[in-house]
Design a protein around this motif. Structure first.
Motif, PDB file in Angstrom:
ATOM      1  N   ALA A 199      -1.359  -4.490  12.158  1.00 44.50           N
ATOM      2  CA  ALA A 199      -2.671  -5.841  11.996  1.00 44.50           C
ATOM      3  C   ALA A 199      -2.242  -7.299  10.863  1.00 44.50           C
ATOM      4  CB  ALA A 199      -3.859  -5.530  11.986  1.00 44.50           C
ATOM      5  N   ALA A 200      -1.523  -6.228  10.214  1.00 44.40           N
ATOM      6  CA  ALA A 200      -1.697  -7.119   8.794  1.00 44.40           C
ATOM      7  C   ALA A 200      -0.013  -7.991   8.797  1.00 44.40           C
ATOM      8  CB  ALA A 200      -1.732  -6.294   7.259  1.00 44.40           C
ATOM      9  N   GLU A 201       0.647  -8.122   9.793  1.00 41.43           N
ATOM     10  CA  GLU A 201       1.862  -8.616   9.750  1.00 41.43           C
ATOM     11  C   GLU A 201       1.913 -10.184   9.188  1.00 41.43           C
ATOM     12  OE1 GLU A 201       5.652  -9.529  13.405  1.00 41.43           O
ATOM     13  OE2 GLU A 201       3.947  -8.003  13.165  1.00 41.43           O
ATOM     14  N   GLY A 202       2.857 -10.368   8.534  1.00 38.39           N
ATOM     15  CA  GLY A 202       2.381 -11.995   8.356  1.00 38.39           C
ATOM     16  C   GLY A 202       1.801 -12.336   6.679  1.00 38.39           C
ATOM     17  N   LEU A 203       0.669 -11.250   6.505  1.00 38.58           N
ATOM     18  CA  LEU A 203       0.106 -11.605   5.434  1.00 38.58           C
ATOM     19  C   LEU A 203       0.554 -10.605   3.726  1.00 38.58           C
ATOM     20  CD1 LEU A 203      -3.234 -10.182   7.094  1.00 38.58           C
ATOM     21  CD2 LEU A 203      -1.811 -12.630   6.772  1.00 38.58           C
ATOM     22  N   ALA A 251     -15.623   6.739 -12.191  1.00 37.97           N
ATOM     23  CA  ALA A 251     -15.542   7.157 -10.435  1.00 37.97           C
ATOM     24  C   ALA A 251     -14.999   5.730  -9.638  1.00 37.97           C
ATOM     25  CB  ALA A 251     -16.806   6.889  -9.401  1.00 37.97           C
ATOM     26  N   THR A 252     -13.615   5.406  -9.710  1.00 35.66           N
ATOM     27  CA  THR A 252     -12.848   4.125  -9.238  1.00 35.66           C
ATOM     28  C   THR A 252     -12.736   4.376  -8.195  1.00 35.66           C
ATOM     29  OG1 THR A 252     -11.849   4.007 -11.063  1.00 35.66           O
ATOM     30  CG2 THR A 252     -11.969   2.394  -9.809  1.00 35.66           C
ATOM     31  N   ALA A 253     -13.303   2.756  -7.293  1.00 38.47           N
ATOM     32  CA  ALA A 253     -12.541   3.194  -5.702  1.00 38.47           C
ATOM     33  C   ALA A 253     -11.003   1.733  -5.550  1.00 38.47           C
ATOM     34  CB  ALA A 253     -13.584   2.271  -5.068  1.00 38.47           C
ATOM     35  N   VAL A 254     -10.631   2.890  -5.141  1.00 34.55           N
ATOM     36  CA  VAL A 254      -9.319   1.255  -5.202  1.00 34.55           C
ATOM     37  C   VAL A 254      -8.818   0.690  -3.410  1.00 34.55           C
ATOM     38  CG1 VAL A 254      -7.064   0.992  -4.879  1.00 34.55           C
ATOM     39  CG2 VAL A 254      -8.109   3.277  -6.705  1.00 34.55           C
ATOM     40  N   LEU A 255      -8.574  -0.289  -3.338  1.00 34.76           N
ATOM     41  CA  LEU A 255      -8.903  -1.110  -1.827  1.00 34.76           C
ATOM     42  C   LEU A 255      -7.822  -2.049  -1.768  1.00 34.76           C
ATOM     43  CD1 LEU A 255     -11.495  -1.720   0.509  1.00 34.76           C
ATOM     44  CD2 LEU A 255     -11.659  -4.012  -1.376  1.00 34.76           C
ATOM     45  N   TYR A 256      -7.681  -1.637  -0.520  1.00 30.36           N
ATOM     46  CA  TYR A 256      -6.065  -2.725   0.031  1.00 30.36           C
ATOM     47  C   TYR A 256      -6.342  -3.172   0.773  1.00 30.36           C
ATOM     48  CZ  TYR A 256      -2.708   0.285  -3.026  1.00 30.36           C
ATOM     49  OH  TYR A 256      -2.320   1.192  -3.809  1.00 30.36           O
ATOM     50  N   PRO A 295       0.710  -1.623  -0.510  1.00 36.09           N
ATOM     51  CA  PRO A 295       0.113  -0.003  -0.101  1.00 36.09           C
ATOM     52  C   PRO A 295       0.946   1.455   0.009  1.00 36.09           C
ATOM     53  CG  PRO A 295       0.199  -0.671   2.782  1.00 36.09           C
ATOM     54  CD  PRO A 295       0.956  -2.009   1.337  1.00 36.09           C
ATOM     55  N   PRO A 296       0.713   2.182  -0.612  1.00 33.37           N
ATOM     56  CA  PRO A 296       1.357   3.659  -0.843  1.00 33.37           C
ATOM     57  C   PRO A 296       1.237   4.362   0.519  1.00 33.37           C
ATOM     58  CG  PRO A 296      -1.283   3.962  -1.105  1.00 33.37           C
ATOM     59  CD  PRO A 296      -0.753   2.626  -1.113  1.00 33.37           C
ATOM     60  N   ARG A 297       0.927   3.945   1.881  1.00 31.17           N
ATOM     61  CA  ARG A 297       1.465   4.827   3.127  1.00 31.17           C
ATOM     62  C   ARG A 297       1.438   3.384   4.088  1.00 31.17           C
ATOM     63  NH1 ARG A 297      -4.742   6.551   3.069  1.00 31.17           N
ATOM     64  NH2 ARG A 297      -4.118   8.183   1.577  1.00 31.17           N
ATOM     65  N   GLY A 298       2.562   2.320   3.713  1.00 37.63           N
ATOM     66  CA  GLY A 298       2.890   1.530   4.519  1.00 37.63           C
ATOM     67  C   GLY A 298       1.861   0.790   5.074  1.00 37.63           C
ATOM     68  N   ASP A 357      -7.654  -2.816   5.309  1.00 40.09           N
ATOM     69  CA  ASP A 357      -6.367  -2.258   5.122  1.00 40.09           C
ATOM     70  C   ASP A 357      -7.303  -0.582   5.109  1.00 40.09           C
ATOM     71  OD1 ASP A 357      -4.392   0.366   5.816  1.00 40.09           O
ATOM     72  OD2 ASP A 357      -2.972  -1.199   4.797  1.00 40.09           O
ATOM     73  N   TRP A 358      -8.193   0.170   5.483  1.00 30.66           N
ATOM     74  CA  TRP A 358      -9.389   1.081   5.360  1.00 30.66           C
ATOM     75  C   TRP A 358      -8.117   2.315   5.020  1.00 30.66           C
ATOM     76  CZ3 TRP A 358     -13.180  -0.804   3.304  1.00 30.66           C
ATOM     77  CH2 TRP A 358     -14.064  -1.895   4.264  1.00 30.66           C
ATOM     78  N   ARG A 359      -7.264   3.035   5.889  1.00 29.15           N
ATOM     79  CA  ARG A 359      -6.322   3.796   6.100  1.00 29.15           C
ATOM     80  C   ARG A 359      -5.580   4.059   4.737  1.00 29.15           C
ATOM     81  NH1 ARG A 359      -0.589   4.238   8.094  1.00 29.15           N
ATOM     82  NH2 ARG A 359      -0.937   2.143   7.041  1.00 29.15           N
ATOM     83  N   ASN A 360      -5.767   2.651   4.051  1.00 26.21           N
ATOM     84  CA  ASN A 360      -4.615   2.446   2.285  1.00 26.21           C
ATOM     85  C   ASN A 360      -5.657   3.048   1.637  1.00 26.21           C
ATOM     86  OD1 ASN A 360      -1.883   2.829   2.648  1.00 26.21           O
ATOM     87  ND2 ASN A 360      -1.950   1.239   3.591  1.00 26.21           N
TER      88      ASN A 360
END
Length: 173
Positions: A38-42, A100-105, A31-34, A82-85
């Motif tokens: 909580a996603a450790e190991g994924l 219109a496009t949504a991008v989901l990480y 993801p662009p913002r790191g 990852d809602w933040r990204n």
């Protein structure tokens, strides 16, 4: 019987007339913002959801938290979102012949990313459109829009259709 779309397919809606949605560009990547702790190991991946207006009037589109559900692996485990990204579409007026496009990480165990299901329920002018499902996976080649279906796409769509028919008949896969 209702059959899911393959990632890359457009799904046209009867109501509201002229609306169509596409889940596409399912690909691995950070993801662009790191990374979220909580996603450790994924393993991270992204997916795009595009809403297009082919009607004759503008639609107010909402494609936010909870309207996109992502499942991975053959057991349909929920992916970490990852809602933040992620970038959503929140109350945007989509005029005729515009998108219109949504991008989901999201993130999931690497071994389960060859099978990804994305369910979308867009809200249009304060009304909920029907829920739709797309299937795909990291490493499964997406066929460009407007071309005939290729071997990977046919086999994935065929596997999903056979599975759904077996489930409807009470069989197991």
């Amino acid at each position: 019987m209702y059959e899911p779309n393959v990632v890359g397919d457009w799904q046209e809606y009867d109501e509201p007339a002229g609306l169509r949605v596409r889940v596409h560009r399912l690909e691995s990547g950070e993801p662009p913002r790191g990374r979220d702790d909580a996603a450790e190991g994924l393993t991270y991946f992204s997916v795009r959801v595009t809403v297009e207006n082919r009607g004759d009037r503008p639609f107010c589109i909402h494609l936010e938290d909870g309207q996109i559900d992502v499942r991975t692996g053959s057991d349909g485990e929920s992916a970490f979102i990852d809602w933040r990204n992620s970038r959503f579409v929140e109350g945007f007026d989509v005029y005729p012949l515009r998108r219109a496009t949504a991008v989901l990480y999201a993130a999931g165990p690497e071994a389960s990313l060859s099978h990804v299901d994305v369910q979308v329920q867009v809200r249009v002018d304060e009304e909920w459109a029907d829920r739709r499902l797309w299937v795909g996976g990291i490493g499964v080649r997406e066929t460009p829009t407007g071309t005939s279906a290729g071997g990977c796409r046919d086999s994935l769509a065929q596997q999903v259709s056979v599975f759904l028919q077996e489930q409807a008949e009470g069989g197991t896969a």
